[in-house]
Scaffold this active site. Structure first.
Site, PDB file in Angstrom:
ATOM      1  N   LYS A  54       4.301  -5.865   1.124  1.00  9.77           N
ATOM      2  CA  LYS A  54       3.824  -4.601   1.705  1.00  9.77           C
ATOM      3  C   LYS A  54       4.674  -3.434   1.197  1.00  9.77           C
ATOM      4  O   LYS A  54       4.149  -2.384   0.820  1.00  9.77           O
ATOM      5  CB  LYS A  54       3.868  -4.669   3.245  1.00  9.77           C
ATOM      6  CG  LYS A  54       2.776  -5.561   3.828  1.00  9.77           C
ATOM      7  CD  LYS A  54       2.973  -5.882   5.312  1.00  9.77           C
ATOM      8  CE  LYS A  54       1.908  -6.865   5.784  1.00  9.77           C
ATOM      9  NZ  LYS A  54       2.078  -7.319   7.172  1.00  9.77           N
ATOM     10  N   GLN A  98       6.342  -6.481  11.817  1.00 10.37           N
ATOM     11  CA  GLN A  98       5.808  -7.749  11.331  1.00 10.37           C
ATOM     12  C   GLN A  98       5.841  -8.805  12.443  1.00 10.37           C
ATOM     13  O   GLN A  98       6.874  -9.005  13.081  1.00 10.37           O
ATOM     14  CB  GLN A  98       6.629  -8.217  10.109  1.00 10.37           C
ATOM     15  CG  GLN A  98       6.126  -9.483   9.463  1.00 10.37           C
ATOM     16  CD  GLN A  98       4.745  -9.318   8.824  1.00 10.37           C
ATOM     17  OE1 GLN A  98       4.465  -8.332   8.175  1.00 10.37           O
ATOM     18  NE2 GLN A  98       3.882 -10.300   9.035  1.00 10.37           N
ATOM     19  N   ASP A 121      -1.186  -0.764  11.998  1.00 10.22           N
ATOM     20  CA  ASP A 121      -1.821  -2.085  12.088  1.00 10.22           C
ATOM     21  C   ASP A 121      -3.025  -2.076  13.030  1.00 10.22           C
ATOM     22  O   ASP A 121      -3.796  -3.038  13.066  1.00 10.22           O
ATOM     23  CB  ASP A 121      -0.807  -3.112  12.617  1.00 10.22           C
ATOM     24  CG  ASP A 121      -0.288  -4.029  11.519  1.00 10.22           C
ATOM     25  OD1 ASP A 121      -1.001  -4.217  10.515  1.00 10.22           O
ATOM     26  OD2 ASP A 121       0.828  -4.558  11.680  1.00 10.22           O
TER      27      ASP A 121
END
Ligand code: NAD
Length: 284
Positions: A54, A98, A121
């Site tokens: 990422k 994460q 997200d």
């Protein structure tokens, strides 16, 4: 019938090129680069690979990446304090934590602390709720990436029977909402679902996000169905496979995603897209 391949790797590369252009346009106007903060707690090897990917891809499209790698022993309070700092940091457009987090940290408490406008997200209840009432703001990356792939088939989704296998908050549930929002008729299946086979056999679109290697046999797939395999499973020999038995399913489907090279690259490209969207909306 042998299915056409929905090449996530190629579509993701196209998206990154578009994002590079969008970032360049901003910078030429004298605006700052979009900023993405990525927070990793602990040493989960798969998470480390995802986070590195990422960050690397962010930089490639011109996004400024702020990486925060914290030890496994980090307390929830310390993590929340970092989120508060990132919420207040003008350079940071998107914040990504994460998952999974270590057991002593409550995922929800952390995800809900992220300012909804920076929730790249799309997991904050505010953004999930907006998706549920078809007024989407930031959309979860994997399902949004799947919708981009489905658009590429050119097949109208309205009125189609869709079966989503898996009902998690990051894959199955938002996927079902996305498909409902384009007026597909959606059946959500999970570990308590009875006679899954019969449901899959009726489906024009199958999205599998279960996490069990080759869980869906190819002969369940209706002739001409679109098959999207979100699963990423590592086998004992180190190779990756999906939740659908690709070799047999591709003989029935009209379109199918491979694993690897299908949904995985789309998830990261969509994350970057969300980050650029946030920066553009802020400056609009
Ligand atoms: P999860 O464990 O949170 O959810 C799995 C879901 O599958 C649950 O809703 C569960 O009820 C359902 N399930 C389990 N057994 C079942 C059964 N026998 N029949 C029907 N449903 C069953 O997992 P997740 O985080 O949603 O991830 C699912 C898979 O997708 C994993 O392989 C994960 O690695 C992968 N994944 C891929 C991407 C990507 O970018 N490609 C992103 C996220 C997750």
């Amino acid at each position: 019938m042998t299915a056409q391949i929905l090449d996530g790797k190629a579509i993701a590369a196209e998206i990154r090129e578009e994002l590079k252009e969008r970032v360049n346009t901003r910078v030429k106007k004298g605006l700052r680069k979009p900023g993405l903060a990525v927070v990793l707690v602990g040493e989960n090897p798969a998470s480390q690979v995802y986070v590195n990917s990422k960050c690397k891809q962010s930089v490639e499209v011109g996004i400024e990446s702020f990486s925060h790698k914290l030890p496994d022993t980090t307390s929830q309070d310390v993590l929340i304090t970092l989120i508060d700092e990132l919420n207040a940091d003008e350079r940071v457009d998107g914040i990504l934590v994460q998952l999974p987090l270590p057991d002593h940290i409550e995922d929800e408490a952390v995800l809900e602390r992220i300012a909804p406008a920076k929730d790249v997200d799309g997991f904050h209840p505010y953004n999930m709720g907006r998706l549920a009432i078809n007024m989407p703001t930031l959309r979860p990356c994997t399902p949004r990436g799947v919708m981009t792939m489905l658009e590429k088939t050119g097949i109208p989704l309205r009125g189609k029977n869709a079966v989503v296998i898996g009902a998690s908050k990051i894959v199955g549930m938002p996927m079902a909402l996305e498909l409902t929002n384009v007026r597909a008729t959606v059946t959500i299946c999970h570990s308590a679902t009875q006679d899954l086979e019969a449901k899959v056999r009726e489906a024009d679109i199958v999205v599998a996000g279960v996490g069990i290697p080759n869980f869906v046999p190819g002969d369940w797939i209706k002739d001409g169905a679109i098959v999207i395999d979100v699963g990423i499973n590592r086998l004992d020999d180190g190779s990756l496979c999906g939740d659908v038995d690709f070799a047999t399913a591709k003989e029935k489907a009209s379109w199918i995603t491979p694993v690897p090279g299908g949904v995985g690259p789309m998830t990261i490209a969509t994350l970057l897209n969300n980050a650029v969207d946030i920066a553009e909306q802020k400056d609009a």
